[in-house]
Write a protein that holds these residues in place. Sequence first.
Motif, PDB file in Angstrom:
ATOM      1  N   ILE A  27       0.822  -1.217   0.000  1.00  0.00           N
ATOM      2  CA  ILE A  27       0.000   0.000   0.000  1.00  0.00           C
ATOM      3  C   ILE A  27       0.853   1.262   0.000  1.00  0.00           C
ATOM      4  O   ILE A  27       0.316   2.371   0.057  1.00  0.00           O
ATOM      5  CB  ILE A  27      -0.951   0.038   1.211  1.00  0.00           C
TER       6      ILE A  27
ATOM      7  N   LYS B 126      -0.186   3.916  -2.389  1.00  0.00           N
ATOM      8  CA  LYS B 126      -1.644   4.075  -2.477  1.00  0.00           C
ATOM      9  C   LYS B 126      -2.197   3.457  -3.755  1.00  0.00           C
ATOM     10  O   LYS B 126      -2.696   4.158  -4.643  1.00  0.00           O
ATOM     11  CB  LYS B 126      -2.033   5.556  -2.414  1.00  0.00           C
TER      12      LYS B 126
ATOM     13  N   LEU C 153      -5.381  -3.944  -4.976  1.00  0.00           N
ATOM     14  CA  LEU C 153      -4.477  -4.806  -4.211  1.00  0.00           C
ATOM     15  C   LEU C 153      -4.904  -6.259  -4.416  1.00  0.00           C
ATOM     16  O   LEU C 153      -6.082  -6.591  -4.264  1.00  0.00           O
ATOM     17  CB  LEU C 153      -4.543  -4.440  -2.721  1.00  0.00           C
TER      18      LEU C 153
ATOM     19  N   LEU D 242      -8.021  -1.278   5.446  1.00  0.00           N
ATOM     20  CA  LEU D 242      -7.201  -0.499   4.515  1.00  0.00           C
ATOM     21  C   LEU D 242      -7.939  -0.312   3.198  1.00  0.00           C
ATOM     22  O   LEU D 242      -7.889   0.756   2.583  1.00  0.00           O
ATOM     23  CB  LEU D 242      -5.866  -1.204   4.259  1.00  0.00           C
ATOM     24  N   GLN D 243      -8.631  -1.371   2.785  1.00  0.00           N
ATOM     25  CA  GLN D 243      -9.369  -1.304   1.525  1.00  0.00           C
ATOM     26  C   GLN D 243     -10.420  -0.191   1.595  1.00  0.00           C
ATOM     27  O   GLN D 243     -10.550   0.603   0.672  1.00  0.00           O
ATOM     28  CB  GLN D 243     -10.023  -2.671   1.260  1.00  0.00           C
TER      29      GLN D 243
ATOM     30  N   HIS E 189      -8.567   3.426   1.981  1.00  0.00           N
ATOM     31  CA  HIS E 189      -7.909   3.919   0.784  1.00  0.00           C
ATOM     32  C   HIS E 189      -8.801   3.858  -0.450  1.00  0.00           C
ATOM     33  O   HIS E 189      -8.415   4.286  -1.524  1.00  0.00           O
ATOM     34  CB  HIS E 189      -6.655   3.084   0.482  1.00  0.00           C
TER      35      HIS E 189
ATOM     36  N   MET F 147      -9.551   1.192  -2.166  1.00  0.00           N
ATOM     37  CA  MET F 147      -8.904   0.343  -3.167  1.00  0.00           C
ATOM     38  C   MET F 147      -9.892  -0.704  -3.660  1.00  0.00           C
ATOM     39  O   MET F 147     -10.858  -1.037  -3.003  1.00  0.00           O
ATOM     40  CB  MET F 147      -7.745  -0.441  -2.528  1.00  0.00           C
TER      41      MET F 147
END
Lengths: 306, 279, 335
Positions: B168, B171, B175, B199-200, B203, B205
Motif C-alpha cells: 500500500i 496508495k 491490491l 485499509l481497503q 484507501h 482500493m
Amino acid sequence: MTDPAAPNPRVNADHPPVGRGERFREFWYYFSVNRGAVIGVFVFSLLVLVAIFAPWIAPHSPTQQFRDALLVPPPWIEGGRAEFLFGTDAVGRDILSRLIHGARYSLLIGAIVVTLSLSTGIMFGLLAGYARGWVDTVLMRLMDLILAFPSLLLALVLVAILGPGLVNTMIAIALVLQPHFTRLTRSAVLAEVNREYVTSARVAGAGHMRLMFRTILPNCLAPLIVQATLSFSTAILDAAALGFLGLGAQPPTPEWGTMLAEARQFILRAWWVVTFPGLAILITVLSINLVGDGLRDALDPKLKRS
Amino acid sequence: MPLLEIRNLSVAFDTSAGLFHAVDGIDISVESREVLAIVGESGSGKSVAMLATMGLLPETATVKADVMRFEGRDMLAMSPQERGKIIGKDISMIFQEPVASLNPCFTVGFQIEEVLRRHLGLRGRDAHKRAIELLELVGIPDPVSRLKSFPHQMSGGQCQRVMIAIAIACKPKLLIADEPTTALDVTIQKQILDLLVSLQIEHGMGLILITHDMGVVAETADRVIVQYKGHKMEEADVLSLFENPQSRYTKALLSALPENAVGDRLPTVADYDFEAEIR
Amino acid sequence: MVRFLFHRLLLILPTFIGITIVAFAFVRVLPGDPVLLIAGERGVTPERYQDLMQQFGYDRPIWVQYFDYLAGIFQGDFGTSISTKRPVIQDFLTLFPATIELSLCAITFAVALGVPMGIIAAVKRGTWFDQTLMGTALVGYSMPIFWLGLLLIILFSGILGWTPVSGRISLMYYFPAVTGFMTIDSLLSGQEGAFTSALSHLILPTITLGTIPLAVVARQTRSAMLEVLGEDYVRTARAKGMPTRRVIGLHALRNALIPVITTIGLQIGVMMAGAILTETIFSWPGVGKWMIDAIGRRDYPVVQAGLLLIALVVMTVNLIVDVLYGLINPRIRHQ
C-alpha cells in the motif's frame, strides 16, 4: 517450478526401492537426458579399451628410441613422418605410443587411489557415524586436519618425504582425498541410522556388521558414487601434476605428467611434445567430470528438477 | 469502466508433457472499491490468472486474452518497462508465504523505502518518514527500530504486515492478496484480514482476495468467482452465492464447510465429480 | 558481532594446533632420522651424532620437543634453511608478496569474469549461450593448469611474441622492493615502462592460476543464481515493479553471493597448490617455487616451515571468508 502437470517420477523414488531393474531404468532415464554425460561415458570407455589393449594398439614400443628421428613433428607438418602420428620426443620415442601406454598409468592411478580412499573412507565413516562418542570425535578431527591443508601441497610434501615414485604418489593422493569419503559416509550414516528401516532391522536382530554394511551402507551409496567419480579425475590430475613437478612417476615411465616435465625445455622448439600429453590429460579428466556431473544430476534427488 | 477487466484469459505452461492449461477462458472484472474473492482448490489456477496480470509468470507460460485492461490501459501490449511503472504502484500484490516473500538480505526499511523511491521518487529522510508511517498504519509497534530489522527477526504475521505496508506504500488502486493468511496462525489470520479490509475501505482500493477458505469469503467479499481446474464455475455476489449456489461445485465447496457437516464425516469436494460441468 | 568473531576464532584453535602437529610430525616422526637428514650424505660419527641429538634436543621426550617447537613458532622461529643458512621466515616473507600478488590477480580474474558469466548463464538458462558457457567452464575445471601454462607460453610468447616467458619484470629495470608487489613498486620507482613490464609478466601466470577458480566460480554462481531466482522474494521484487536489472543484480545476486563467497574462500587453498605449479612454469619467485626448490634440494626445514606457513595462511584466509560470510548473511550474524 510452476509446472503442475509435469510427470513426477520422483514420487516413486520416495517410496522404498521397487527393484533393481526399475531403479536402474529410472537412473538411466535421468542420466541419458544429459548429453554431455553420455559423451563422457563413451569417451571414457574408449580410453579404458585403449588402456587395456595398449600393447596391441600402440604402433611402437613406448620406450624404443629412434636415433634417426629426434623431435620429428607430426606428419601433417613439413619434416614429419607418417610412422610417428604425433611426432617424436627429444630422444626419438613415438609420442602416440607413449600416450597410449600412459593411459594405463593414469587410469590405474585413478582406480587405485579411488579404491584406497573410498574403502578407508567408508570404513572410517561407518565407524564414526555408527559408534559416535570419542571414536567419532578423534576420527573427524583427524579428517578436519587433513582438509586444513591444500590437498596438492600436502600430497607434494608427503611424496617429498616418502620419496618420489608412482606408489608413493598414489598413497599420498589417496590420503588427501580420503577425508571427503569419510565425511560423506558419516553424514549419510547419521541421517540413516535413526530411520525406521534401520530400527526395524535392529529389532529383527541384525548384528552391528550387518547393520552397517548391509542395511545402512547401500542407502548412502549415491553421494559416494558421485564423490568417487570426482575423486577419480582429481587423482589423475594431481598425479600428473606431481609427475610434472618431478615427484610422481619417474622417467622413462610414459606417465602423461612426467612426459610433460620432460618436454618442458622444448616447448618453444617442438610444440607437439607438450601439446599431446596435456590434451590426453584434459580429455580423460573432462570425460570423467562429464560423467560425474551426469551422475550427480541423476542420483542426487535434491538437484533433480522437479 | 471497471478498474481491471480481463476477458477470455488463457494461460498455458510449456511442460515436458506438452502444453498444460492452468487457466482456460476466464473473465474477471473488478470495480474500484470492490472486494472480489476468487475461490478454488489448490491447483485450480486462481493465482495464475493474477500472476499473469502482474506479468510475474515464468517464461514457460503463454498468456492469451481478448482483453486485459487496467484503467482502460492494455496490459498485454505493454512493454515490461511500462508495466513496471504500474505494478507495485497502482496494482500491488501480497503473497502466501510472508517470510519467504521478503528478501532475507535486506532490512525491512530498505525493502519499503525501495518502492517509495522507485514509484514516488521519495529519498532519504522523506522515504524514511513515510516508511515509519506505513508501519504504523499496518499496526507494527515500535516502527522506528523495526525498520532496521531483518525479516528473519520477525514473526510470520509481522512479515505479512510489512508486505502489506510495501503493497500500500504508493496508495494502489488495486491490491491483490494471494492466500494472504494461509501460512499464518489462526489467531493472526483474523487480524490480517481485518487489516486488509480496513485499509481497503480507508484507501478506497479494489481488493482481489484469492483464497480457498469459504469462511474468509463470507466475511470479506462483495462478489465471488468460483474456479475449478482453470475454469470459472460460478460468479455471484456473496449473499446469493451462499444462499443459492448455482453450480454443483460451489454446493460441494459449501457442504465441505465444517459447520455444514452432516453426521460424523465431513464431505470433501473430492466426493463429487465435476468434470462434466467444465465446458 | 564481537561474540561472533570470538566464536570463529575459538573454532580455528584446534585447526591451528593440528596444523602445527602435522608440520612437526613431518620431520620428527616420519621415516628418516632428522639428524641424518641434516647431516646429509656425508654421514656422521657416533659421537657427533649424539652431539647433534643433544644440540637439537632430539633426546628429550617427543611432547617436550613439540612444545619447544610451538614456543619457537610463537617467537617467529620457524627454523633455519639448510641451503641458505637464513631463518626460513625471512625467506618466506621476502617471497610471499610475489605469491600474494599473483594470487590476488588470479582470484580477481576469476571473480570478475566468473560471477557475470554465472549470472548470465542462469538468466539465460537452457539457451545455447548457457550451454556453451557451462561446457567451457567444465573444460576449465578439468584443465591441467601446468599444461595450460605451457600452451599459453607457446602461443603468446613463442608464436605471437606478445608476453615474456618468465619472471616478474624485465631485467632492464631495477629498483628496491618497497611493498614487495612488483606492480606497485614499479609505479613507485617512477621508471618509464617498468609498470607495463611488470603487468605483462603477470598476464599469463594470472590466466593459468585463475582458470580453475574461474570455472568453479562461474558454475557455482550459476547454480546459486538458479536457486535464488525461483525464490519468493525475487517474485516480490518484481511485483514491486523493480527494473529487471535491479531484481537480478541486487535482490537475487545478493543472496546468491552467499554460497559463492564460500566457494571463493575454498578456492584460496586450491590456488596455493596451483601457485606451486604456476610459479614453477613461469619461474615466478614466490613461495610455491621456493617449496619445490627446497624439495629438490632436500632442504627439509624449509619444506616443513613452508607447509606450516602456507597452511596457516589458508587457515587465516578461511577465517576472513567466514567472517565476511557472516557480514553478508544477516541470518548468521544475528545468531
